[in-house]
Design a protein around this motif. Structure first.
Motif, PDB file in Angstrom:
ATOM      1  N   THR A 175     -30.467   1.550 -22.389  1.00  0.00           N
ATOM      2  CA  THR A 175     -29.978   2.624 -21.530  1.00  0.00           C
ATOM      3  C   THR A 175     -28.874   2.071 -20.646  1.00  0.00           C
ATOM      4  O   THR A 175     -28.759   0.854 -20.463  1.00  0.00           O
ATOM      5  N   ALA A 176     -28.072   2.962 -20.106  1.00  0.00           N
ATOM      6  CA  ALA A 176     -27.021   2.578 -19.160  1.00  0.00           C
ATOM      7  C   ALA A 176     -26.684   3.788 -18.306  1.00  0.00           C
ATOM      8  O   ALA A 176     -26.866   4.935 -18.722  1.00  0.00           O
ATOM      9  N   ILE A 177     -26.210   3.508 -17.112  1.00  0.00           N
ATOM     10  CA  ILE A 177     -25.762   4.562 -16.208  1.00  0.00           C
ATOM     11  C   ILE A 177     -24.334   4.267 -15.783  1.00  0.00           C
ATOM     12  O   ILE A 177     -23.819   3.162 -15.993  1.00  0.00           O
ATOM     13  N   SER A 178     -23.719   5.257 -15.180  1.00  0.00           N
ATOM     14  CA  SER A 178     -22.483   5.067 -14.427  1.00  0.00           C
ATOM     15  C   SER A 178     -22.692   5.737 -13.081  1.00  0.00           C
ATOM     16  O   SER A 178     -23.277   6.825 -12.998  1.00  0.00           O
ATOM     17  N   LEU A 179     -22.268   5.072 -12.030  1.00  0.00           N
ATOM     18  CA  LEU A 179     -22.374   5.614 -10.682  1.00  0.00           C
ATOM     19  C   LEU A 179     -21.017   6.178 -10.286  1.00  0.00           C
ATOM     20  O   LEU A 179     -20.001   5.490 -10.386  1.00  0.00           O
ATOM     21  N   VAL A 180     -21.016   7.429  -9.831  1.00  0.00           N
ATOM     22  CA  VAL A 180     -19.770   8.110  -9.477  1.00  0.00           C
ATOM     23  C   VAL A 180     -19.916   8.685  -8.076  1.00  0.00           C
ATOM     24  O   VAL A 180     -20.844   9.452  -7.806  1.00  0.00           O
ATOM     25  N   LYS A 181     -18.994   8.318  -7.203  1.00  0.00           N
ATOM     26  CA  LYS A 181     -19.025   8.841  -5.838  1.00  0.00           C
ATOM     27  C   LYS A 181     -18.663  10.322  -5.828  1.00  0.00           C
ATOM     28  O   LYS A 181     -17.817  10.761  -6.606  1.00  0.00           O
ATOM     29  N   PRO A 182     -19.302  11.073  -4.952  1.00  0.00           N
ATOM     30  CA  PRO A 182     -18.944  12.488  -4.820  1.00  0.00           C
ATOM     31  C   PRO A 182     -17.434  12.629  -4.575  1.00  0.00           C
ATOM     32  O   PRO A 182     -16.841  11.851  -3.827  1.00  0.00           O
ATOM     33  N   GLY A 183     -16.833  13.580  -5.240  1.00  0.00           N
ATOM     34  CA  GLY A 183     -15.402  13.819  -5.098  1.00  0.00           C
ATOM     35  C   GLY A 183     -14.539  13.101  -6.116  1.00  0.00           C
ATOM     36  O   GLY A 183     -13.365  13.415  -6.269  1.00  0.00           O
ATOM     37  N   ASN A 184     -15.106  12.135  -6.832  1.00  0.00           N
ATOM     38  CA  ASN A 184     -14.334  11.392  -7.827  1.00  0.00           C
ATOM     39  C   ASN A 184     -14.418  12.131  -9.169  1.00  0.00           C
ATOM     40  O   ASN A 184     -15.114  11.715 -10.094  1.00  0.00           O
ATOM     41  N   GLN A 185     -13.691  13.216  -9.251  1.00  0.00           N
ATOM     42  CA  GLN A 185     -13.744  14.074 -10.432  1.00  0.00           C
ATOM     43  C   GLN A 185     -13.207  13.373 -11.678  1.00  0.00           C
ATOM     44  O   GLN A 185     -13.704  13.607 -12.783  1.00  0.00           O
ATOM     45  N   ALA A 186     -12.217  12.502 -11.529  1.00  0.00           N
ATOM     46  CA  ALA A 186     -11.674  11.792 -12.694  1.00  0.00           C
ATOM     47  C   ALA A 186     -12.750  10.919 -13.343  1.00  0.00           C
ATOM     48  O   ALA A 186     -12.894  10.906 -14.568  1.00  0.00           O
ATOM     49  N   SER A 187     -13.534  10.206 -12.538  1.00  0.00           N
ATOM     50  CA  SER A 187     -14.609   9.380 -13.090  1.00  0.00           C
ATOM     51  C   SER A 187     -15.714  10.226 -13.695  1.00  0.00           C
ATOM     52  O   SER A 187     -16.282   9.873 -14.731  1.00  0.00           O
ATOM     53  N   ALA A 188     -16.018  11.344 -13.066  1.00  0.00           N
ATOM     54  CA  ALA A 188     -17.041  12.233 -13.623  1.00  0.00           C
ATOM     55  C   ALA A 188     -16.597  12.745 -14.992  1.00  0.00           C
ATOM     56  O   ALA A 188     -17.420  12.842 -15.915  1.00  0.00           O
ATOM     57  N   ARG A 189     -15.308  13.035 -15.156  1.00  0.00           N
ATOM     58  CA  ARG A 189     -14.808  13.497 -16.457  1.00  0.00           C
ATOM     59  C   ARG A 189     -14.904  12.400 -17.514  1.00  0.00           C
ATOM     60  O   ARG A 189     -15.223  12.672 -18.677  1.00  0.00           O
ATOM     61  N   VAL A 190     -14.649  11.147 -17.128  1.00  0.00           N
ATOM     62  CA  VAL A 190     -14.800  10.040 -18.075  1.00  0.00           C
ATOM     63  C   VAL A 190     -16.256   9.953 -18.522  1.00  0.00           C
ATOM     64  O   VAL A 190     -16.550   9.868 -19.720  1.00  0.00           O
ATOM     65  N   ALA A 191     -17.183   9.982 -17.573  1.00  0.00           N
ATOM     66  CA  ALA A 191     -18.608   9.909 -17.916  1.00  0.00           C
ATOM     67  C   ALA A 191     -18.992  11.046 -18.853  1.00  0.00           C
ATOM     68  O   ALA A 191     -19.692  10.833 -19.853  1.00  0.00           O
ATOM     69  N   GLU A 192     -18.509  12.233 -18.561  1.00  0.00           N
ATOM     70  CA  GLU A 192     -18.825  13.386 -19.397  1.00  0.00           C
ATOM     71  C   GLU A 192     -18.246  13.234 -20.806  1.00  0.00           C
ATOM     72  O   GLU A 192     -18.925  13.518 -21.797  1.00  0.00           O
ATOM     73  N   ARG A 193     -16.997  12.751 -20.914  1.00  0.00           N
ATOM     74  CA  ARG A 193     -16.390  12.528 -22.237  1.00  0.00           C
ATOM     75  C   ARG A 193     -17.175  11.497 -23.045  1.00  0.00           C
ATOM     76  O   ARG A 193     -17.173  11.532 -24.265  1.00  0.00           O
ATOM     77  N   MET A 194     -17.841  10.579 -22.360  1.00  0.00           N
ATOM     78  CA  MET A 194     -18.648   9.567 -23.036  1.00  0.00           C
ATOM     79  C   MET A 194     -20.026  10.085 -23.438  1.00  0.00           C
ATOM     80  O   MET A 194     -20.812   9.350 -24.022  1.00  0.00           O
ATOM     81  N   GLY A 195     -20.321  11.325 -23.096  1.00  0.00           N
ATOM     82  CA  GLY A 195     -21.618  11.894 -23.436  1.00  0.00           C
ATOM     83  C   GLY A 195     -22.674  11.696 -22.372  1.00  0.00           C
ATOM     84  O   GLY A 195     -23.835  12.068 -22.576  1.00  0.00           O
ATOM     85  N   ALA A 196     -22.310  11.105 -21.235  1.00  0.00           N
ATOM     86  CA  ALA A 196     -23.275  10.907 -20.144  1.00  0.00           C
ATOM     87  C   ALA A 196     -23.552  12.247 -19.458  1.00  0.00           C
ATOM     88  O   ALA A 196     -22.703  13.147 -19.462  1.00  0.00           O
TER      89      ALA A 196
END
Length: 180
Positions: free
Chosen positions: A125-146
Protein backbone atom coordinates in the motif's frame (compact mmCIF):
# COMPACT_ATOMS: atom_id res chain seq x y z
CA UNK A 1 25.78 4.70 1.45
CA UNK A 2 22.81 3.06 -0.21
CA UNK A 3 23.02 2.50 -3.95
CA UNK A 4 20.30 4.68 -5.41
CA UNK A 5 18.83 3.17 -8.57
CA UNK A 6 18.14 5.22 -11.66
CA UNK A 7 14.67 4.87 -13.15
CA UNK A 8 13.67 5.89 -16.65
CA UNK A 9 10.30 6.63 -18.17
CA UNK A 10 9.47 7.66 -21.70
CA UNK A 11 10.40 11.30 -21.04
CA UNK A 12 12.18 11.35 -17.70
CA UNK A 13 15.20 10.13 -15.78
CA UNK A 14 14.82 9.68 -12.02
CA UNK A 15 18.26 9.76 -10.44
CA UNK A 16 20.03 10.17 -7.12
CA UNK A 17 20.01 13.68 -5.66
CA UNK A 18 23.42 15.26 -5.09
CA UNK A 19 24.96 18.62 -4.22
CA UNK A 20 24.90 19.59 -7.90
CA UNK A 21 21.12 19.89 -7.48
CA UNK A 22 21.37 22.48 -4.76
CA UNK A 23 20.67 25.61 -6.85
CA UNK A 24 17.39 24.43 -8.42
CA UNK A 25 16.45 22.86 -5.09
CA UNK A 26 17.13 26.13 -3.22
CA UNK A 27 15.22 28.13 -5.84
CA UNK A 28 12.19 25.84 -5.40
CA UNK A 29 12.29 26.03 -1.61
CA UNK A 30 12.71 29.82 -1.67
CA UNK A 31 9.60 30.19 -3.84
CA UNK A 32 5.93 30.28 -3.00
CA UNK A 33 5.66 26.89 -4.78
CA UNK A 34 7.12 25.33 -1.60
CA UNK A 35 4.29 26.54 0.65
CA UNK A 36 2.66 23.10 0.54
CA UNK A 37 5.86 21.21 1.50
CA UNK A 38 7.32 23.17 4.39
CA UNK A 39 8.63 26.28 2.63
CA UNK A 40 9.49 28.87 1.71
CA UNK A 41 12.95 28.36 3.16
CA UNK A 42 16.22 30.28 3.10
CA UNK A 43 19.36 28.73 1.57
CA UNK A 44 20.43 27.14 4.85
CA UNK A 45 17.00 25.54 5.27
CA UNK A 46 17.10 24.36 1.65
CA UNK A 47 20.52 22.80 2.21
CA UNK A 48 19.13 20.93 5.22
CA UNK A 49 16.17 19.70 3.15
CA UNK A 50 18.48 18.42 0.39
CA UNK A 51 20.66 16.70 3.01
CA UNK A 52 17.53 15.11 4.48
CA UNK A 53 16.44 13.84 1.04
CA UNK A 54 19.88 12.28 0.48
CA UNK A 55 20.02 10.89 4.02
CA UNK A 56 16.56 9.36 3.73
CA UNK A 57 18.00 6.85 1.23
CA UNK A 58 20.62 5.73 3.75
CA UNK A 59 18.26 5.56 6.72
CA UNK A 60 15.24 3.98 4.98
CA UNK A 61 16.73 2.23 1.94
CA UNK A 62 14.47 4.26 -0.36
CA UNK A 63 13.74 7.91 -1.01
CA UNK A 64 12.97 10.54 -3.58
CA UNK A 65 14.73 11.00 -6.89
CA UNK A 66 15.69 14.13 -8.77
CA UNK A 67 13.64 14.20 -11.98
CA UNK A 68 15.45 15.24 -15.16
CA UNK A 69 13.78 15.72 -18.51
CA UNK A 70 15.44 13.59 -21.19
CA UNK A 71 17.16 15.40 -24.00
CA UNK A 72 17.78 18.56 -22.08
CA UNK A 73 18.94 17.59 -18.60
CA UNK A 74 16.48 20.12 -17.20
CA UNK A 75 15.84 19.37 -13.55
CA UNK A 76 12.06 19.23 -13.26
CA UNK A 77 11.62 18.33 -9.61
CA UNK A 78 11.84 15.78 -6.84
CA UNK A 79 9.60 12.69 -6.83
CA UNK A 80 9.60 9.41 -4.97
CA UNK A 81 9.15 7.48 -1.78
CA UNK A 82 9.11 9.11 1.63
CA UNK A 83 8.53 7.81 5.16
CA UNK A 84 10.21 10.00 7.77
CA UNK A 85 9.50 9.83 11.48
CA UNK A 86 6.03 11.19 12.16
CA UNK A 87 4.48 10.09 8.85
CA UNK A 88 1.42 7.86 9.11
CA UNK A 89 2.53 5.45 6.33
CA UNK A 90 5.01 5.31 3.46
CA UNK A 91 4.21 8.02 0.93
CA UNK A 92 4.68 8.70 -2.75
CA UNK A 93 5.43 12.41 -3.04
CA UNK A 94 6.18 14.91 -5.76
CA UNK A 95 7.48 18.48 -5.93
CA UNK A 96 7.74 20.08 -9.37
CA UNK A 97 10.06 23.01 -9.92
CA UNK A 98 8.82 26.19 -11.64
CA UNK A 99 8.23 25.90 -15.36
CA UNK A 100 7.64 22.14 -15.35
CA UNK A 101 4.01 21.99 -14.27
CA UNK A 102 1.18 21.04 -16.61
CA UNK A 103 3.19 18.52 -18.66
CA UNK A 104 2.37 15.33 -16.78
CA UNK A 105 5.88 14.98 -15.34
CA UNK A 106 4.71 14.55 -11.74
CA UNK A 107 2.28 11.79 -12.70
CA UNK A 108 4.78 10.01 -14.97
CA UNK A 109 7.55 10.08 -12.37
CA UNK A 110 5.26 9.18 -9.46
CA UNK A 111 3.87 6.17 -11.36
CA UNK A 112 7.44 4.94 -11.88
CA UNK A 113 8.19 5.48 -8.18
CA UNK A 114 5.03 3.61 -7.18
CA UNK A 115 5.90 0.70 -9.48
CA UNK A 116 9.36 0.57 -7.86
CA UNK A 117 7.78 0.56 -4.38
CA UNK A 118 5.44 -2.28 -5.28
CA UNK A 119 7.60 -4.36 -7.64
CA UNK A 120 11.04 -3.96 -6.04
CA UNK A 121 10.41 -3.06 -2.39
CA UNK A 122 7.30 -5.17 -1.98
CA UNK A 123 5.05 -2.44 -0.61
CA UNK A 124 1.41 -3.49 -0.40
CA UNK A 125 0.00 0.00 0.00
CA UNK A 126 1.02 3.63 -0.35
CA UNK A 127 -0.44 7.04 0.35
CA UNK A 128 0.18 10.58 -0.76
CA UNK A 129 -0.32 13.48 1.63
CA UNK A 130 -1.80 16.62 0.09
CA UNK A 131 -2.26 19.90 1.92
CA UNK A 132 -5.67 21.52 1.68
CA UNK A 133 -5.74 23.94 -1.24
CA UNK A 134 -3.08 22.12 -3.26
CA UNK A 135 -5.39 21.24 -6.13
CA UNK A 136 -2.53 20.44 -8.54
CA UNK A 137 -1.25 17.68 -6.23
CA UNK A 138 -4.75 16.36 -5.65
CA UNK A 139 -5.17 16.07 -9.44
CA UNK A 140 -1.91 14.12 -9.71
CA UNK A 141 -3.06 11.71 -6.99
CA UNK A 142 -6.40 11.30 -8.73
CA UNK A 143 -4.76 10.65 -12.13
CA UNK A 144 -2.73 7.92 -10.43
CA UNK A 145 -5.91 6.22 -9.27
CA UNK A 146 -5.56 7.28 -5.62
CA UNK A 147 -8.70 8.07 -3.65
CA UNK A 148 -9.30 10.29 -0.58
CA UNK A 149 -8.87 8.32 2.65
CA UNK A 150 -9.32 10.75 5.51
CA UNK A 151 -7.04 13.34 7.05
CA UNK A 152 -3.85 13.28 9.08
CA UNK A 153 -2.85 15.92 11.65
CA UNK A 154 0.91 16.47 11.42
CA UNK A 155 2.50 18.47 14.22
CA UNK A 156 4.44 20.76 11.85
CA UNK A 157 2.47 20.67 8.58
CA UNK A 158 -1.01 20.76 10.12
CA UNK A 159 -3.92 18.84 8.67
CA UNK A 160 -3.23 17.10 5.36
CA UNK A 161 -5.48 14.97 3.19
CA UNK A 162 -4.56 11.30 2.77
CA UNK A 163 -4.86 9.88 -0.75
CA UNK A 164 -4.76 6.06 -0.84
CA UNK A 165 -3.13 4.50 -3.91
CA UNK A 166 -4.42 1.32 -5.52
CA UNK A 167 -2.41 -1.69 -4.40
CA UNK A 168 -0.02 -3.78 -6.46
CA UNK A 169 -1.70 -5.85 -9.14
CA UNK A 170 -4.68 -3.52 -9.46
CA UNK A 171 -5.91 -2.52 -12.89
CA UNK A 172 -4.35 0.95 -12.55
CA UNK A 173 -0.90 -0.34 -11.58
CA UNK A 174 1.16 -1.28 -14.64
CA UNK A 175 4.37 -2.46 -12.97
CA UNK A 176 7.95 -1.32 -13.60
CA UNK A 177 7.98 -2.57 -17.18
CA UNK A 178 5.33 0.03 -18.00
CA UNK A 179 7.74 2.84 -17.12
CA UNK A 180 11.18 1.52 -18.07
Amino acid sequence: MTDIPTLETERLILRAPDMGDFEPFAAFYASDRAKYVGGPLNREGSWRMLAMEIGHWTLAGFGRWIVDVKGGAKTAGLVGLFAPEGWPEPEIGWDLFAGHEGRGYATEAALAARAYAYDVLGWQTAISLVKPGNQASARVAERMGARPDGDFAHERHGTVHIWRHPGPGSSTEGGMEAYA
